[in-house]
Design a protein around this motif. Sequence first.
Motif, PDB file in Angstrom:
ATOM      1  N   ALA A  31       0.805  -1.219   0.000  1.00 15.92           N
ATOM      2  CA  ALA A  31       0.000   0.000   0.000  1.00 15.92           C
ATOM      3  C   ALA A  31       0.842   1.274   0.000  1.00 15.92           C
ATOM      4  O   ALA A  31       0.582   2.204  -0.775  1.00 15.92           O
ATOM      5  CB  ALA A  31      -0.956  -0.014   1.187  1.00 15.92           C
ATOM      6  N   TRP A  32       1.851   1.358   0.884  1.00 16.65           N
ATOM      7  CA  TRP A  32       2.601   2.606   0.987  1.00 16.65           C
ATOM      8  C   TRP A  32       3.402   2.907  -0.274  1.00 16.65           C
ATOM      9  O   TRP A  32       3.719   4.070  -0.561  1.00 16.65           O
ATOM     10  CB  TRP A  32       3.517   2.596   2.212  1.00 16.65           C
ATOM     11  N   ALA A  33       3.756   1.866  -1.051  1.00 21.13           N
ATOM     12  CA  ALA A  33       4.551   2.060  -2.265  1.00 21.13           C
ATOM     13  C   ALA A  33       3.691   2.381  -3.480  1.00 21.13           C
ATOM     14  O   ALA A  33       4.227   2.802  -4.521  1.00 21.13           O
ATOM     15  CB  ALA A  33       5.388   0.817  -2.542  1.00 21.13           C
ATOM     16  N   ARG A  58      14.548   3.272  -5.330  1.00 21.36           N
ATOM     17  CA  ARG A  58      15.623   2.462  -4.748  1.00 21.36           C
ATOM     18  C   ARG A  58      15.762   2.720  -3.254  1.00 21.36           C
ATOM     19  O   ARG A  58      16.028   1.803  -2.474  1.00 21.36           O
ATOM     20  CB  ARG A  58      16.942   2.715  -5.487  1.00 21.36           C
ATOM     21  N   PHE A  59      15.582   3.977  -2.846  1.00 15.46           N
ATOM     22  CA  PHE A  59      15.620   4.267  -1.415  1.00 15.46           C
ATOM     23  C   PHE A  59      14.441   3.603  -0.706  1.00 15.46           C
ATOM     24  O   PHE A  59      14.601   3.013   0.375  1.00 15.46           O
ATOM     25  CB  PHE A  59      15.605   5.778  -1.177  1.00 15.46           C
ATOM     26  N   ALA A  60      13.272   3.691  -1.317  1.00 15.93           N
ATOM     27  CA  ALA A  60      12.091   3.055  -0.732  1.00 15.93           C
ATOM     28  C   ALA A  60      12.313   1.557  -0.561  1.00 15.93           C
ATOM     29  O   ALA A  60      11.943   0.972   0.468  1.00 15.93           O
ATOM     30  CB  ALA A  60      10.872   3.313  -1.617  1.00 15.93           C
ATOM     31  N   ALA A  69       8.301   0.460   6.938  1.00 16.08           N
ATOM     32  CA  ALA A  69       7.164   0.770   6.067  1.00 16.08           C
ATOM     33  C   ALA A  69       6.952   2.283   6.121  1.00 16.08           C
ATOM     34  O   ALA A  69       6.218   2.783   6.990  1.00 16.08           O
ATOM     35  CB  ALA A  69       5.919   0.022   6.507  1.00 16.08           C
ATOM     36  N   PRO A  70       7.579   3.041   5.256  1.00 15.06           N
ATOM     37  CA  PRO A  70       7.509   4.506   5.340  1.00 15.06           C
ATOM     38  C   PRO A  70       6.171   5.043   4.828  1.00 15.06           C
ATOM     39  O   PRO A  70       5.400   4.331   4.184  1.00 15.06           O
ATOM     40  CB  PRO A  70       8.645   4.949   4.418  1.00 15.06           C
ATOM     41  N   VAL A  82       7.411  16.274   2.001  1.00 11.14           N
ATOM     42  CA  VAL A  82       8.737  15.656   2.037  1.00 11.14           C
ATOM     43  C   VAL A  82       8.565  14.222   1.559  1.00 11.14           C
ATOM     44  O   VAL A  82       7.566  13.562   1.875  1.00 11.14           O
ATOM     45  CB  VAL A  82       9.334  15.701   3.457  1.00 11.14           C
ATOM     46  N   ASP A  83       9.519  13.719   0.796  1.00  9.76           N
ATOM     47  CA  ASP A  83       9.341  12.440   0.100  1.00  9.76           C
ATOM     48  C   ASP A  83       8.963  11.287   1.023  1.00  9.76           C
ATOM     49  O   ASP A  83       8.040  10.525   0.719  1.00  9.76           O
ATOM     50  CB  ASP A  83      10.616  12.081  -0.681  1.00  9.76           C
ATOM     51  N   PHE A  84       9.672  11.121   2.141  1.00 10.99           N
ATOM     52  CA  PHE A  84       9.434   9.968   3.008  1.00 10.99           C
ATOM     53  C   PHE A  84       9.427  10.376   4.479  1.00 10.99           C
ATOM     54  O   PHE A  84      10.189  11.245   4.898  1.00 10.99           O
ATOM     55  CB  PHE A  84      10.520   8.898   2.821  1.00 10.99           C
ATOM     56  N   GLY A  85       8.572   9.713   5.226  1.00 14.04           N
ATOM     57  CA  GLY A  85       8.569   9.849   6.677  1.00 14.04           C
ATOM     58  C   GLY A  85       8.478   8.470   7.304  1.00 14.04           C
ATOM     59  O   GLY A  85       7.755   7.609   6.811  1.00 14.04           O
TER      60      GLY A  85
END
Length: 284
Positions: A31-33, A58-60, A69-70, A82-85
């Motif tokens: 889901a998060w991706a 790639r970071f994900a 699970a960001p 911001v891209d990821f938390g």
Amino acid sequence: MQTATDNFWDILSQDEAESAQRVIGELNGIAWAAPLIAGIRENGGIVHANKDRLFELRFAYALHQAGIAPRYEVPGEARSTVDFGFHSGGQGWRVELLRLGETKAVKEATGSRVGTDGVPSSSRILHSDADDPKQSVEGETLKAVERICQKADADGRPHKFPIPDGTYNVLLVDFRTFMNGGDAADRLHIGLGAESVTAPYRMFWENRPISGVFNTATNLRGAAEMRERVHLLGFVRERNYTPGEFAGVTQFIANPRLFAHAAAAHAAMTTWPLQPTQLLNGAS
């Protein structure tokens, strides 16, 4: 002869493309991706135009491998995201990613040709005595500092990174196109300035030392916000795009304004999910 901009220095390699295809397959259905993968597909798929998103992908995936699970596109300053938390080791993190694509100056310093054997070749010359001073290592260093600082500014106002609130703010920089990935001295110089490296590696612009992102002498747009809000700069130089590579090819610069001493920066890095970490200004 090919034009300077029609060269193969900043390509989407087969290794990178195959890695992206594999990662999308593994993250598909998570889901998060889903928003990240959807954005790649909607923008043409695995193509050069998506290299920024493929860096995020790639970071994900590295986070996924580390059991994280960001959240994707988390609230940032004002109406920005911001891209990821995520949380790791009991610590909150916000991570924005920036790909340093080739500059106009470096493209113009690149020449391509096809030899008599039909084999294409390309050469790039950056030197301090170039007719255009921007076509130099000094020019590229100054431009990198400028582009990194601009990430924290939008129309003269703070952008992306909130005021520190207990969550660490990080900017990860895809450094592959800077001098073929550069070295530790380049990263220290860009992050902290000329005084952070030994004399042979110090660079000057108009007879003044080039200051870095976290340096108080830097007055570029967004520099104050970077000093006040961003805890860590991470420079990433991938080569193989293989699972587990991300941590080993990332080197960090800690913001001296936000960490009282090296021990505090090291303590922060123990909660970073991609281990082991490399902190370039972490000497006690």
